[in-house]
Design an enzyme around this catalytic site. Structure first.
Site, PDB file in Angstrom:
ATOM      1  N   HIS B  51      -7.944   6.129  -1.773  1.00  0.00           N
ATOM      2  CA  HIS B  51      -7.661   5.086  -0.782  1.00  0.00           C
ATOM      3  C   HIS B  51      -8.397   5.328   0.533  1.00  0.00           C
ATOM      4  CE1 HIS B  51      -5.147   1.774   0.655  1.00  0.00           C
ATOM      5  NE2 HIS B  51      -5.072   2.427   1.805  1.00  0.00           N
ATOM      6  N   HIS B  97      -2.178  -4.460  -0.200  1.00  0.00           N
ATOM      7  CA  HIS B  97      -0.927  -3.727  -0.077  1.00  0.00           C
ATOM      8  C   HIS B  97      -0.168  -3.888  -1.381  1.00  0.00           C
ATOM      9  CE1 HIS B  97       1.869  -1.973   3.176  1.00  0.00           C
ATOM     10  NE2 HIS B  97       0.798  -1.233   3.045  1.00  0.00           N
TER      11      HIS B  97
END
Lengths: 78, 761
Positions: B51, B97
């Site tokens: 990430h 998200h």
């Protein structure tokens, strides 16, 4: 008819924005002794339902079990 | 001593538990020349997670064109920035998200919106609009309804409290997203060009100021735990990572930060997002080539007995990190106090290049700052074309299916498509969003793209300029052919913006894929990047920001490859915008582009035959560009009264949507030689349904001839039904009934379900 009182609060470690806002406001008002405020929901429920059903209702609707805890108390009839 | 609080024989085990691979752990040891401390190991594991480090994707991302005439800031900062004329600039970015939302949809989606909005005002821009691109499983499943409803409520709740309009987006429902929903949030901000700010720490001796919320244990390890691992039934154990957003605090942060920047009180500003303080501080330090010295005991804590590593990796929301010169500290703190925000000096900038973390008098981490942000290993993952593609692509709808020709049946098919969850009106969603706050929304949700006037409402700085924005991706096309699918994602976003009168200027992207360590998944990723890059190059449109989300899998199977494109286009004059709705009786309907028999991957196949197969529609980028330019010219020249792109459901659905939006019927003659199903429901690209006044028809057609784009005059706007030759006939009421209420019925019409179904199903 049975009566229940239900308390819903954020789980430990989950951020509680209303509580945090109240904490800050109290500090601004000069209540420096207040260290923490947590704000939750208080629910009164009455009907021909048993404790197991009330618990299910809490899990399904009244509380969000992912981020909230709840406690059910049965109210004794006077 | 705190720096050797980890026994050398236990360290590799902890490293692996935190998500580092053993050779990555060895690299950390090599950098430090010793066994890392607990805090250091946590910090490296987060910064070197997929990430934060983009270790699997970085090489492929280099294919993107990132420069162009409008670009003020390309990828690498919190958001990209383009110039929009007259000294105004817009910053925008899209971010995923997905994993937080799959656990707690309301808070996951809300904090997704909050996070991307912080990226925007970190650049010095005032957030002016949000778009949200969503993917769920099918709504017949209670768990999917819960995720969908919760996410939409979370986006609305956060955005509405904040006073930033949510103006557009998209939503698809496909089985492939059932175990792993996608929540991609895009934010757009506006600023004067000279206010552009970068997240950089500079000037040894300057102070590091933490602004906003207190720090708790929420979201501990969110970035690495949630975004970098596959999802499975153990997801429930990861619940403590859930963050709760506070939009009112964020609103104060926006105002305070913009004022701090406006007053020139900051050297640098960064937001605390994934990997919290570790990520924000190490990136700011490495950009500035400096070191940082931070004392965790200075950080206002929300919980008792927090460990140093918990402070460093906490993802508590609504926090910003600023670098301030000592002489301006008091002024900066005064601004924060004015807005009711906490601001605390937690450390200082040094000239050592080292990131030092202290707990009072003890040093608990000490490492070269740049190695956190830049020294993650870069991988070259293996690629392999998935075996399933041959069979899928070989599917020929015309040869293998019995396609209807009966007009009554075709009319039913059209109504069925209009009621399909992937096509029907999104009104139920955007009614929950405040899409007009700030008073600059010119074209509201429901048309092809949102159009926003450029100007600072209430400060008297209005302009006649405007931007148009759209987010798009058809995951089904990308599944069937990722190269073509990604090109279409770009083309459709550009086409939507063109139909609104905007010239494409730049894109952001949110690249959602499965596990990149699987060669078949990585191949789809690589092909998508290649397709998207080629499309950008053909249009001369750069990629200015974006985000990669890997490991979107559940129970071992990946989602459809979903490279979502968020595109912003420019309008010279806000009056030169256009919507999809038919305007007046008697207007001439022109199809710009032409229809080919292309049913592969279509909504028709899915709805009528429960099939996802075939080759997706082909795309000729040059033709696409010419079609869009011709329509933009027609809109700017005042000829085109409505424009709507043909996408899912084909031309029949496109015309029906323009009918419903305009409350007008149409008499249409497609006059092609195709099978009726192909003619009506083919999803051929590069097509726009436009209308012009009868008196302007000749001029518009002449312009199309000059532009060299195929076209056909296909009918007139009239009556209260849609009539397509002898192939199909439906009334406006029938179309409305199919199109408008579907989503709400699907969400609320379901039967009651058990808690088990809700949380496990």
């Amino acid at each position: 008819m049975a009566r229940y009182e239900i308390f819903v609060t954020y789980k430990n470690g989950i951020f509680d924005p209303p509580g945090a806002t109240a904490e800050r406001a109290l500090a601004n008002l000069g209540y420096e002794g207040v260290e923490s405020v947590q704000i939750g929901k208080y629910i009164r429920l009455a009907g021909d339902v048993d404790l197991a059903t009330v618990t299910e209702v809490c899990e399904k609707l009244l509380a969000n079990p992912v981020i909230e805890d709840f406690r059910v108390e049965t109210v004794e009839e006077a | 001593m705190p720096l050797n609080d980890l026994a050398p024989e236990l360290a590799p085990t902890l490293a692996v538990e935190l998500g580092l691979k053993l050779d990555e752990y060895e690299k950390v040891v090599g950098i430090l020349g010793r066994t890392p401390s607990v805090t250091e190991l946590y910090m490296y594991s987060l910064m070197w997670s997929e990430h934060c480090s983009y270790k699997h994707s970085r090489k492929a991302l280099r294919m993107f064109p990132t420069e162009g005439e409008h670009v003020l800031q390309g990828p690498g900062e919190n958001a990209g920035v383009i110039s929009v004329g007259d000294g105004w600039a817009v910053a925008f970015k899209m971010e995923s998200h997905n994993h937080p939302s799959a656990i707690e949809p309301y808070q996951g989606a809300a904090t997704g919106v909050g996070g991307i909005i912080r990226d925007i005002f970190t650049m010095g821009a005032r957030p002016i609009a949000s778009l949200d691109s969503l993917r769920f499983g099918t709504l017949d499943k209670p768990r999917q309804r819960y995720l969908f409803e919760g996410s939409v409520a979370g986006i609305g709740g956060y955005g509405n409290c904040l006073g930033v309009p949510t103006v557009g987006g998209e939503v698809y429902f496909e089985e492939a997203y059932e175990g792993n929903c996608l929540i991609n949030a895009m934010s757009i901000g506006l600023m004067r060009e000279e206010k552009l700010m970068r997240a950089i720490a500079a000037g040894p001796g300057n102070l590091v100021l933490l602004i906003g919320s207190t720090t708790g244990r929420d979201g501990i390890g969110g970035a690495s735990v949630l975004a970098s691992q596959e999802f499975d039934e153990r997801a429930e154990d990861k619940r403590p990572a859930v963050q709760v957003g506070d939009p009112f605090e964020e609103k104060l942060l926006i105002e305070a930060c913009l004022e701090l920047l406006d007053e020139g009180l900051l050297v640098g500003l960064g937001d605390l997002g994934a990997a919290g303080l570790t990520s924000s501080a190490s990136e700011m330090a490495s950009r500035g080539g400096v070191g940082l010295d931070i004392d965790v005991t200075k950080i206002p804590a929300r919980e008792l007995e927090m460990k140093p590593f918990e402070f460093m990796v906490s993802e508590s929301q609504e926090r910003m990190l600023a670098v301030v010169e000592p002489g301006k500290l008091q002024e900066a703190i005064a601004v924060c106090t004015k807005w009711g925000l906490r601001s605390t000096v937690i450390g200082s900038v040094t000239d050592t290049g080292r990131f030092v973390v202290r707990q009072g008098g003890d040093i608990v981490a000490d490492m070269p700052a740049a190695t956190l942000a830049h020294d993650a290993p870069i991988y070259d993952p293996a690629m392999e074309r998935p075996a399933y593609l041959d069979e899928l692509q070989a599917f020929d709808a015309f040869a293998e299916l019995d396609l209807p020709e009966d007009p009554e049946r075709l009319s039913e098919v059209l109504l069925g498509l209009l009621a399909s969850p992937n096509i029907c009106s999104r009104q139920w969603i955007w009614q929950q969003y405040d899409h007009q706050v700030m008073l600059n929304s010119v074209v509201l949700p429901g048309s092809d793209a949102a159009v926003l006037r450029i100007g600072d409402t209430g400060r008297g700085e209005m302009t006649n300029r405007a931007i148009a924005a759209s987010s798009d991706c058809n995951g089904r096309y990308c599944y069937l052919d990722p190269y073509t699918g990604a090109q279409i994602a770009f083309a459709e976003a550009a086409r939507n913006v063109a139909c609104s009168g905007g010239e494409p200027a730049a894109i952001t992207d949110c690249l959602n894929f499965g596990n990149p360590e699987k060669p078949e998944v990585f191949w789809t990723f690589h092909e998508s990047i290649r397709g998207l890059s080629d499309a950008c190059k053909a249009f001369g449109v750069p990629v200015i920001s974006g985000n990669v989300s890997f490991y979107n899998e559940s129970f071992g199977s990946p989602i459809y490859p979903t490279p979502t494109v968020g595109l912003v286009g420019l309008l010279d004059h806000v009056d030169q915008h256009c919507t999809a709705a038919f305007k007046d009786e008697g207007d001439v309907i022109v199809l710009v582009g032409e229809t080919l028999p292309e049913l592969g991957g279509s909504e028709y196949l899915k709805v009528e035959h429960e099939t996802v197969a075939g080759m997706p529609p082909a795309i000729d980028l040059e033709l696409e560009r010419d079609v869009q330019r011709a329509v933009i010219a027609g809109i700017r020249g005042g000829l085109v009264k409505s424009a709507h792109d043909c996408s899912e459901g084909g031309i029949a659905v496109a015309i029906a949507e323009s009918c419903v939006a305009g409350d007008l019927g149409a008499d249409v003659h497609l006059d092609d030689e195709l099978h009726p199903v192909a003619s009506l429901f083919s999803e051929t690209q590069s097509r726009i349904v436009a209308t012009v006044a009868e008196s302007d028809a000749e001029a518009f057609i002449e312009s199309l001839v000059t532009a060299g784009v195929p076209y056909s005059v296909i009918g007139t706007v009239e009556g209260d039904s849609l009539q397509i030759e002898d192939r199909l006939s439906v009334t406006l009421d029938e179309m409305r009934e199919a199109f408008l209420p579907t989503l709400e019925q699907l969400v609320h019409g379901g039967t009651t379900v058990s808690t088990e179904e809700l949380f496990e199903g």
